[in-house]
Design an enzyme around this catalytic site. Structure first.
Site, PDB file in Angstrom:
ATOM      1  N   HIS A 229      -6.492-104.299 -62.701  1.00 52.78           N
ATOM      2  CA  HIS A 229      -5.525-105.094 -63.460  1.00 52.78           C
ATOM      3  C   HIS A 229      -5.518-104.733 -64.939  1.00 52.78           C
ATOM      4  O   HIS A 229      -4.862-105.395 -65.741  1.00 52.78           O
ATOM      5  CB  HIS A 229      -5.871-106.586 -63.271  1.00 52.78           C
ATOM      6  N   LYS A 231      -5.014-102.918 -68.669  1.00 47.03           N
ATOM      7  CA  LYS A 231      -3.929-102.315 -69.446  1.00 47.03           C
ATOM      8  C   LYS A 231      -4.574-101.674 -70.676  1.00 47.03           C
ATOM      9  O   LYS A 231      -4.931-102.359 -71.635  1.00 47.03           O
ATOM     10  CB  LYS A 231      -2.905-103.363 -69.896  1.00 47.03           C
ATOM     11  N   ASP A 236      -6.198 -89.914 -78.805  1.00 44.61           N
ATOM     12  CA  ASP A 236      -7.012 -89.090 -79.699  1.00 44.61           C
ATOM     13  C   ASP A 236      -8.337 -89.748 -80.079  1.00 44.61           C
ATOM     14  O   ASP A 236      -8.902 -89.437 -81.146  1.00 44.61           O
ATOM     15  CB  ASP A 236      -6.232 -88.754 -80.977  1.00 44.61           C
ATOM     16  N   HIS A 407       3.394-114.581 -70.074  1.00 40.89           N
ATOM     17  CA  HIS A 407       2.374-113.761 -69.423  1.00 40.89           C
ATOM     18  C   HIS A 407       1.231-113.431 -70.378  1.00 40.89           C
ATOM     19  O   HIS A 407       0.273-112.774 -69.997  1.00 40.89           O
ATOM     20  CB  HIS A 407       3.042-112.468 -68.914  1.00 40.89           C
ATOM     21  N   LYS A 409      -2.079-113.509 -72.453  1.00 38.12           N
ATOM     22  CA  LYS A 409      -3.419-114.057 -72.246  1.00 38.12           C
ATOM     23  C   LYS A 409      -4.133-113.996 -73.598  1.00 38.12           C
ATOM     24  O   LYS A 409      -4.520-112.922 -74.060  1.00 38.12           O
ATOM     25  CB  LYS A 409      -4.203-113.255 -71.207  1.00 38.12           C
ATOM     26  N   ASP A 414     -11.327-121.822 -83.685  1.00 41.31           N
ATOM     27  CA  ASP A 414     -11.721-122.265 -85.024  1.00 41.31           C
ATOM     28  C   ASP A 414     -11.186-121.376 -86.135  1.00 41.31           C
ATOM     29  O   ASP A 414     -11.852-121.169 -87.158  1.00 41.31           O
ATOM     30  CB  ASP A 414     -13.245-122.367 -85.120  1.00 41.31           C
TER      31      ASP A 414
END
Length: 489
Positions: A229, A231, A236, A407, A409, A414
């Protein structure tokens, strides 16, 4: 004396009942003996197996155990053991004085998972939206000089997906080493398209992550829905991206009725890039013999970004302890003193996480969670809403985003700590999927993230106790019934 037909029939019935009982008993015992399983998960599986014997046993065979497959698991362990340790050119990178003592334990949790220290000297930019993130990635790939490393769970042959493919082809044509990996299930449309073959012909090195093969035989060699899952994009060994963005248009045409998909992505520079590089390498080398030693053994330089913020990569999945990602979330939640803001599309917590959020509300922390108003998973959406009443009673503010499927996340703590990445707050992310997140300490960047979260809240409807109380018994029954099987979702 010949045995009567009635006697034979009774024997068959008795034998069938004994066999049925024996099979159910064996599977119940297996559930009880499995390691790293929460009591709620054991109870849920036992109930399903007993209540629906045939379907329950079949479901357990297919989805009941986190099983990579013996050969695949052995190779991954061997690869992880062979990946060289990080080498830094400055001790200051490993002892970031910017992290206050009150927050240092959070990074110790992260280090216990992958062995990555928090490293100083990083800079980051929060992308404006999904299209801006893809545009920035394409621009960085077009400027690449040595290597491009990419892994996505979903890579679609749409406008943004084809932009990325074209950028990789251009980079490969000018001699840049391009390694691209896509999950075999989530990216099947791209993998089985002519665009995938064209990238290969252009010199892009491609890998199908966790290949399914024959779907009928796959359960015999490992769990079919165990997916990569992550991404990640690394360019470089100097630039990396982290967040919720898949390689696709926000219109997300495979689930267009929930669109637009609203994602969040950050572009990072600095020593943190090497940690994402190592995470990519662990995925890549688990599937193909393609040495990355030269790139992985170079010392990580402080460079001109030494005045940046400290950050740490956290990669989880079936090859680390099952409690790793929940521990990260729960440690952050328990550490909140003033404010805690979370956005997540999928919320199916264990009891410890739900209790942690309620405790944050009860101790006076301004706790806010933003969910999508319309979830592409009816089951997850219903399970999530079963937790609303207790959260609201504890003083947690709940919002449902109405501008598409949220979508993103993200977690801010604080006004100083940010967590961004691919992991949802559900059991799939905690126990089944390979995930990647970045934990960072930087009040300025966290302020920017908070502004984005406030933007989501401004486009959301608040969920009140009166609204939840007004739900009819049928809806409550449905939500709570689905939540009961949450441990096996």
């Amino acid at each position: 004396m010949p045995v009567s037909l009635q006697t034979r029939f009774a024997f068959v019935i008795t034998f069938s009942l004994i066999l049925h009982t024996l099979i159910l008993t064996l599977f119940v015992v297996r559930v009880l003996l499995r390691r790293n399983r929460q009591p709620a998960s054991r109870i849920a599986w036992i109930l399903v197996i007993i209540a629906f014997p045939i379907i329950g046993v079949l479901a357990y065979i297919l989805f009941g155990e986190v099983n990579l497959g013996r050969r695949r698991a052995e190779r991954m362990r061997r690869i992880v053991a062979q990946i060289p340790e990080l080498a830094y050119d400055s001790d200051r990178l490993l002892i970031p004085p910017e992290i206050p003592e009150i927050h240092r334990h959070l990074f110790r949790i992260g280090k216990s998972i992958n062995g990555f220290d928090p490293v100083a000297g990083n800079r980051a930019t929060l992308m404006a939206d999904s299209n801006a993130a893809i545009d920035a990635m394409v621009a960085d790939i077009d400027a690449a000089r040595h290597s491009v490393h990419l892994v996505f769970y979903i890579w679609l042959p749409d406008n943004n997906g084809l932009q990325m493919a074209a950028a990789l082809e251009r980079a490969a044509a000018r001699g840049v080493i391009c390694r691209a990996m896509a999950d075999d299930l989530g990216s099947r449309r791209m993998i089985h398209s002519s665009h995938w073959r064209r990238m290969q012909a252009a010199g892009v090195r491609l890998v199908r992550a966790l290949p399914i093969g024959n779907p009928l035989l796959r359960p015999l060699r490992g769990r079919i829905d165990l997916r990569n899952h992550r991404k990640i994009l690394v360019i470089d060994d100097r630039i990396t991206y982290s967040g919720s963005q898949n390689c696709a248009d926000p219109e997300f045409r495979i689930k267009a009725k929930y669109a637009p998909w609203v994602d969040i992505m950050m572009r990072f520079e600095g020593p943190i890039v090497r940690q994402n590089q190592l995470l990519f390498a662990s995925d890549w080398l688990a599937h193909v013999d393609d040495g990355l030693d030269a790139e992985l053994r170079r010392p990580v330089l402080a460079t001109e970004s030494a005045d940046g913020f400290p950050a740490q990569v956290i990669g989880t999945g079936p090859m680390v302890r099952a409690s790793a990602m929940p521990e990260v979330f729960e440690s952050l939640i328990h550490s909140a003193r003033d404010e805690l803001t979370i956005t997540t599309p999928y919320y199916v917590p264990d009891e410890a996480m739900q209790s942690a959020l309620c405790a944050a509300g009860y101790r006076g922390v301004r706790t806010t969670i933003v969910f999508p108003a319309r979830n592409d998973s009816f089951v997850v959406g219903a399970a999530s809403r079963s937790y609303y009443a207790d959260l609201i009673a504890a003083g947690v503010r709940i919002f449902e985003f109405e501008g598409g499927l949220l979508h993103a996340k993200s977690l801010t703590l604080d006004g100083a700590i940010t967590l961004i990445g691919s992991a949802n707050m559900d059991r799939r992310s905690f126990e089944i999927n390979f995930e990647n997140n970045i934990l960072l300490y930087d009040p300025e960047l966290t302020k920017t993230m908070r502004q984005r979260q406030e933007h989501y809240i401004a486009h959301s409807r608040p969920v009140t106790a009166d609204m939840v109380d007004a739900w009819g018994p049928g809806r409550r029954l449905l939500n709570n019934s689905i939540a009961m099987i949450g441990p096996i979702l």
